[in-house]
Design a protein around this motif. Sequence first.
Motif, PDB file in Angstrom:
ATOM      1  N   LEU A   1     -10.248  -9.759  -9.325  1.00  0.00           N
ATOM      2  CA  LEU A   1     -10.316  -9.011  -8.062  1.00  0.00           C
ATOM      3  C   LEU A   1     -10.075  -7.527  -8.297  1.00  0.00           C
ATOM      4  O   LEU A   1     -10.746  -6.669  -7.706  1.00  0.00           O
ATOM      5  CB  LEU A   1      -9.267  -9.555  -7.078  1.00  0.00           C
ATOM      6  N   ALA A   2      -9.079  -7.231  -9.173  1.00  0.00           N
ATOM      7  CA  ALA A   2      -8.759  -5.820  -9.448  1.00  0.00           C
ATOM      8  C   ALA A   2      -9.955  -5.118 -10.098  1.00  0.00           C
ATOM      9  O   ALA A   2     -10.269  -3.970  -9.771  1.00  0.00           O
ATOM     10  CB  ALA A   2      -7.534  -5.746 -10.351  1.00  0.00           C
ATOM     11  N   HIS A   3     -10.605  -5.839 -11.017  1.00  0.00           N
ATOM     12  CA  HIS A   3     -11.775  -5.258 -11.694  1.00  0.00           C
ATOM     13  C   HIS A   3     -12.883  -4.979 -10.687  1.00  0.00           C
ATOM     14  O   HIS A   3     -13.481  -3.887 -10.673  1.00  0.00           O
ATOM     15  CB  HIS A   3     -12.247  -6.231 -12.784  1.00  0.00           C
ATOM     16  N   LYS A   4     -13.137  -5.966  -9.835  1.00  0.00           N
ATOM     17  CA  LYS A   4     -14.170  -5.803  -8.821  1.00  0.00           C
ATOM     18  C   LYS A   4     -13.823  -4.648  -7.884  1.00  0.00           C
ATOM     19  O   LYS A   4     -14.690  -3.853  -7.490  1.00  0.00           O
ATOM     20  CB  LYS A   4     -14.299  -7.111  -8.029  1.00  0.00           C
TER      21      LYS A   4
ATOM     22  N   PRO B   1     -16.948  -1.858   0.888  1.00  0.00           N
ATOM     23  CA  PRO B   1     -15.831  -0.912   1.025  1.00  0.00           C
ATOM     24  C   PRO B   1     -14.468  -1.593   1.149  1.00  0.00           C
ATOM     25  O   PRO B   1     -13.458  -1.062   0.711  1.00  0.00           O
ATOM     26  CB  PRO B   1     -16.166  -0.160   2.324  1.00  0.00           C
ATOM     27  N   ALA B   2     -14.451  -2.807   1.732  1.00  0.00           N
ATOM     28  CA  ALA B   2     -13.170  -3.482   1.947  1.00  0.00           C
ATOM     29  C   ALA B   2     -12.608  -4.102   0.676  1.00  0.00           C
ATOM     30  O   ALA B   2     -11.408  -4.354   0.580  1.00  0.00           O
ATOM     31  CB  ALA B   2     -13.331  -4.567   3.012  1.00  0.00           C
ATOM     32  N   SER B   3     -13.466  -4.351  -0.338  1.00  0.00           N
ATOM     33  CA  SER B   3     -12.994  -5.036  -1.542  1.00  0.00           C
ATOM     34  C   SER B   3     -11.963  -4.218  -2.302  1.00  0.00           C
ATOM     35  O   SER B   3     -11.146  -4.776  -3.041  1.00  0.00           O
ATOM     36  CB  SER B   3     -14.180  -5.357  -2.459  1.00  0.00           C
ATOM     37  N   GLY B   4     -11.976  -2.926  -2.122  1.00  0.00           N
ATOM     38  CA  GLY B   4     -11.005  -2.077  -2.817  1.00  0.00           C
ATOM     39  C   GLY B   4      -9.582  -2.340  -2.380  1.00  0.00           C
ATOM     40  O   GLY B   4      -8.630  -2.037  -3.093  1.00  0.00           O
TER      41      GLY B   4
END
Length: 490
Positions: free
Chosen positions: A326-329, A373-376
């Motif tokens: 998740l962090a990488h993405k 945008p929300a994945s960050g």
Amino acid sequence: MEEGKFGTLIQSLILALLIVIGFQFFFHRGEEKKELQKPTSAKTYSLQDVPSSKRLGELVTVETPLYTAQFSTVNGKLVKLTVKKYNAQLVSPISKELGVYPLTTVAANPELSKVLVDLNTTPSAKELKVTKAPAKLTFTGKLPDGRVFKKVFTFYPNSYRIDFKAQLKGARLQTIVGPDIKVNEAHTSRMGHIGPVIETQEKVIRLKPEEIKGFMSFNNVLWAGEEDKYFLMAVKDTDFTATVEKVGPKDTLVRNFVGSGIFYGGPKELHQLEPLGMDSAIDFGIFGFLAKPLLKFFLFLHKFVPNWGLDIILFVLIIKILLHPLAHKSYVSMKKMQELAPKLEELKKRYGNDPQKLQEETMKLYQEMGVNPASGCLPMLLQIPIFFALYEIFLNAVELKGASFLWIPDLSQPDHTYILPVLMGLSMIVQQLLTPTTNKQQQKIFILMAVIFTVMFATFPAGLVLYWFTNNVITAIQNFIILKILEKKG
């Protein structure tokens, strides 16, 4: 919503939640200060239905690897209970003033109770050492009417559990817990309930002594007694009745309507309470559903790495490894957002007067570039419940009390040198500088928040600050490595 604005919203939410915790912390500290400033000499104690006896007769000492207990030959009551690991005495000094002690046996008949509380008994041993196997201690006394009163205790070498069985022909016997539990000075500095606690078939009830008027009665009780944040004295049986009696301004005793059962007198250690079905005595608040399994995981780690500071660092490493995809993405998404910034600015200039069109074109651009945008914010969102569960653990888990790490003497207390909070604040700034952003204003806000967090974290348990500091450092390293990989890929 634009990534920058959404990220700012999430960060603001975290800040708001932390402010709530900070408020509660300071609020309760205020109460504590007021409490300490109140004069204590005006206290008056009174008993209503429970007769008293200040006679102690001879004392029988029971020594186990975990505690030292002293029992009186008068009634076979518990006079002292010292927990070795935490050097804590649990029997309140009010017992001496009132002439009522924990594990005093009384009866439903008031006249019989007066005889029992003053009854001389003969112990089966003058002292008892419990080392490898359970051991018994028996007190036997004869009433004026010829009946024999017998009280048998069974002690266990590796548990704070004490089985008790009181017998008197034709009598319904009851067992007292309290008055109060002694609050040791070493563990009065934070929030936590002090007073009667009862678990019924339906729920756990924690009573504020100052709000009790006279008696309170409870049915379908599983266990009942007195507690503070770290320690518990309680009687457990199955489906019995218990009453709580107010005996002083902030003082109570619990009368359990059973003559036999299990007495627990010790720290609220999860591995001790859980086998007895009394683990609900540990109050982790609304995050208990998460805090309890996390504490179990910490205890599991502690078996292999017997240092709580290293356990916290190891825990963060495991969480970061689990969340790495998740962090990488998230990082890749933020990097793309950074690259899209000129195009977004161009759209704003072109459709600035038409918000709906601007929104449509912006979303279209996101879809074309494969950006969410929300994945960050997802890794940060997932850590919020973990953060609050850890807050409860470091505040309430007695296992971490007195756990030292490097220069910090107690991870359950704030770092009074302020070194760790300052390091945590600096790590937040470094982490932010290594995080891609499309909004310089947002970066300034985050640095300001790092300063605010540093001040707030200075009052938090050092273990929690260590968790956040380690998390920031690993995140910064993670971001740096991902950045280099992306640069290599071109």
